[in-house]
Structure formats: C-alpha cells, structure tokens
Design an enzyme around this catalytic site. Structure first.
Site, PDB file in Angstrom:
ATOM      1  N   GLY A  23       0.707  -1.420  -0.172  1.00 20.79           N
ATOM      2  CA  GLY A  23      -0.014   0.119  -0.053  1.00 20.79           C
ATOM      3  C   GLY A  23       0.851   1.424  -0.065  1.00 20.79           C
ATOM      4  O   GLY A  23       0.289   2.206  -0.457  1.00 20.79           O
ATOM      5  N   LEU A  26       8.054   1.564  -1.731  1.00 21.43           N
ATOM      6  CA  LEU A  26       8.345   0.714  -2.648  1.00 21.43           C
ATOM      7  C   LEU A  26       7.484  -0.291  -3.215  1.00 21.43           C
ATOM      8  O   LEU A  26       7.397  -0.498  -4.409  1.00 21.43           O
ATOM      9  CB  LEU A  26       9.473  -0.218  -2.253  1.00 21.43           C
ATOM     10  CG  LEU A  26      10.832   0.861  -1.685  1.00 21.43           C
ATOM     11  CD1 LEU A  26      11.944  -0.145  -1.481  1.00 21.43           C
ATOM     12  CD2 LEU A  26      11.508   1.873  -2.843  1.00 21.43           C
ATOM     13  N   ASP A  72      -1.224  -9.605   9.306  1.00 23.90           N
ATOM     14  CA  ASP A  72      -0.242  -9.316  10.132  1.00 23.90           C
ATOM     15  C   ASP A  72       0.967 -10.372   9.480  1.00 23.90           C
ATOM     16  O   ASP A  72       0.625 -11.369   9.986  1.00 23.90           O
ATOM     17  CB  ASP A  72      -0.324  -9.105  11.532  1.00 23.90           C
ATOM     18  CG  ASP A  72       0.947  -8.735  12.354  1.00 23.90           C
ATOM     19  OD1 ASP A  72       2.266  -8.935  11.624  1.00 23.90           O
ATOM     20  OD2 ASP A  72       0.913  -8.150  13.331  1.00 23.90           O
ATOM     21  N   TYR A 154      23.095  -4.138   3.239  1.00 22.74           N
ATOM     22  CA  TYR A 154      23.778  -4.754   4.397  1.00 22.74           C
ATOM     23  C   TYR A 154      23.252  -6.073   4.829  1.00 22.74           C
ATOM     24  O   TYR A 154      23.539  -6.257   5.748  1.00 22.74           O
ATOM     25  CB  TYR A 154      23.742  -3.573   5.440  1.00 22.74           C
ATOM     26  CG  TYR A 154      22.282  -3.136   5.955  1.00 22.74           C
ATOM     27  CD1 TYR A 154      21.378  -3.901   6.731  1.00 22.74           C
ATOM     28  CD2 TYR A 154      21.684  -1.681   5.700  1.00 22.74           C
ATOM     29  CE1 TYR A 154      20.155  -3.571   6.878  1.00 22.74           C
ATOM     30  CE2 TYR A 154      20.401  -1.647   6.059  1.00 22.74           C
ATOM     31  CZ  TYR A 154      19.603  -2.265   6.522  1.00 22.74           C
ATOM     32  OH  TYR A 154      18.381  -1.975   7.032  1.00 22.74           O
TER      33      TYR A 154
END
Ligand code: COA
Length: 294
Positions: A23, A26, A72, A154
């Site tokens: 939503g 990116l 979730d 990273y």
C-alpha cells in the site's frame, strides 16, 4: 529514460501478484507497475482502512484489479487466510513479493529485546511465513511460482544502528538462496533485490530523520550522485517476476548507484579531495619517491 516503464505491454498479463506492504512506498510503486503490465495485484498490510484506500487509488491510477487485504505477516494463520482470500478471488497466486518491512535507526544497546523481536518478526518471520504458505500450495498443486524478496545491501556487509534489520535481511537472503536450490525442481524461482536509498516516506522518516539528514547527506556516499527513482526499482522487480527472467534463480540484484561498494573501497573517500589539491599531492608523492631512490 530511467523514469519510463521498461517491459512491453501485457508482459505480466494473466499473473496474480501478492505484494506484502503493497500500500505504500516501494511496494506501492511495484504494485502500480505490475498493474500497468496487466497483472492482478493483491496488496496486504496490517491496517485494513489504509490498504483498502490504497487498493482503490491504485486501481484508479493504473487500471486492472487490486485486492486489498489486512494481514499481519508475523502471524502464520493470518498469512494463510490472506493467501486463501487471494486464491478465492483470482483462482491462483503466481508471484509473491516479500516487501513488508519494519526498521528504524538506533544504537543497539538502547533497544529492548521486544524492539529487536518486532523488526526481526516483520522482516524474517513475515517473509518465511508468506513464502512457506505459498510454496506449500504451489508444490501441492504442481504450480509454478516466483518469489521476489526486497532485502538490502547490508544483508551481506552488516550495518551498525540497524542491527535487527541486518540480521533479518541476511536471513531472508539465505532463505532465497537455499530455497532457490531446493524448490527450483518444482518450478519455483526465488530472487531478491537489494535497493540502496530510494526516498520513501516510511523508510526515510525512520532511517534519515530530518535532524540526521541535516548532519549527513546520504547522497555523498553514492557514486552516481543521486537517489534511485521508484520506476527504476519497479522495472527491475517486474523483470524478476516476469517469465523473461525464467532462468534467473537464487540471485540478488543490487540497485544502489554503487553505494555499498563505495563504502567498502578503502580509498573511495578520496573523491572528496578537490581537483586543485591533486597537483600538490602528486608533487608531494613524487618528491617522496625521489628521496627514497637517493
Ligand atoms: N527506538 C527504540 N525502540 C523502538 C523504536 C525506536 N525508534 N520504535 C519502536 N521501538 C520499540 C518499542 O518501544 C517496542 O518495544 P517495548 O515493548 O520494549 O517498548 C517495540 O519496539 C515494538 O514497538 P511497537 O510500536 O509496539 O511496534 P509496531 O509493531 O507497532 O511497529 C515498527 C513496528 C516499530 C517497526 C514501526 O516502525 C513500523 O510499523 N514500521 C513499518 C514501516 C517501516 O518501518 N518501514 C520502513 C522499512 S525500511
């Protein structure tokens, strides 16, 4: 040019793509381009009103069909429900984009163990929950599939001040490579993208708060001297989820303007030395050479 869509019209026609965290940021940019290329898109995030609004807007902007679902990703039951709701609506899901993430900068010793759990659970548990739920279905139903995970550079260098995120993203990259080897025979491909800085509200407000941005400009670490544009990331993502990349499996593609290599090369910071100073430096180096020969 790099702001333009790259793939031909209908390159993703007939595909249903599930984008977690689709939503905003990116995820939204990728979802929009997938729609423009003819895919059906399912976007999911924790807040139902936010995701429903985003689904409506995306459909207006890009056309196609968007289903907004609340989920979730940390909770496996919710992930299974999301996957089932997507299949009920579209008949199948062909592609998963593990994009949902949580992150903020902090010295690690200031974090509570719950804070670490929160980030690791969203990023790592969320990604393996979604990958497992869909992978089981694809294998049971002998269906091909593709998983694209958004990691970070990273993930392999590590980084201070975002340690929970670094640990979790490293895990997502390990999952990508491991399952690419294991599930390739089932026609399931897994790849990852490692973006450098792409300014989005969610990430930048948590990673480069205004006070920090005043002190250090992240652009100075990028050899190409600019941030990434969302369409550049969307182009790469669309390629990696499309059938044009059918032979790409288990890889991670960096899209960061050269940022992480710049940070790693011992002398790269010499780019801060002004041009005029090089005459002086050359002279000093040459005279040292001369003296050592005498
Ligand atoms: N510094 C230190 N600890 C922090 C923190 C910060 N900036 N922000 C949150 N925490 C801690 C909380 O205090 C809590 O720990 P506690 O229970 O010991 O107090 C724990 O982290 C969980 O915070 P909570 O706000 O309950 O979690 P949440 O699930 O609602 O939020 C976040 C998750 C913290 C990752 C939030 O930033 C988020 O939802 N982000 C989603 C989008 C995002 O991060 N995008 C960028 C991706 S690059």
């Amino acid at each position: 040019m790099y702001n333009e869509g790259m793939l031909r019209d209908n390159a993703l026609k007939g595909k249903t793509i599930l984008v977690t965290g689709g939503g905003t940021g990116l995820g939204r940019a990728m979802s929009k381009y997938f729609l423009q290329l003819g895919a059906n898109v399912i976007i999911a995030s924790r807040k139902l009103p936010v995701i429903e609004q985003a689904a409506k807007e995306l459909q207006e902007e890009a056309g196609g069909t968007v289903l907004g679902l609340s989920c979730d990703v940390r909770i496996y039951d919710e992930v299974e429900k999301m996957v089932n709701a997507g299949i009920e609506k579209f008949g199948k899901i062909d592609v998963l984009v593990n994009n949902a993430a949580g992150n903020f900068v902090s010295p690690t010793e200031r974090l509570s163990h719950r804070a670490i759990d929160t980030v690791v659970d969203i990023v790592l548990r969320g990604s393996y929950n979604c990958t497992l739920a869909l992978g089981k279905k694809w294998i049971a139903e002998k269906q091909k599939g593709a998983v694209l995970s958004i990691v970070t550079t990273y993930a392999w260098t590590g980084s201070g001040y975002v340690v929970p995120s670094a640990m979790a993203k490293a895990g997502v990259l390990a999952m990508t490579r491991s399952l690419a080897a294991e599930w390739g025979r089932n026609g399931i491909r897994l790849n990852a993208i490692a973006p450098g800085p792409f300014p989005t509200e969610g990430a930048f407000s948590r990673l480069f708060p205004a006070e920090v941005a005043k002190m250090m400009d992240p652009k100075t670490k990028i050899p190409l001297g600019r941030y990434g544009e969302l369409q550049e990331l969307a182009n790469l993502a669309a390629y990696l989820v499309s059938d044009f990349s059918s032979y790409v499996n288990g890889d991670v593609v960096t899209i960061d303007g050269g940022e992480w290599l710049y940070g790693g090369g011992e002398f790269n910071m010499f780019s801060h030395i002004p041009k005029e100073m090089w005459d002086m430096l050359e002279e000093a180096i040459r005279s040292t050479n001369k003296k050592s020969k005498e």
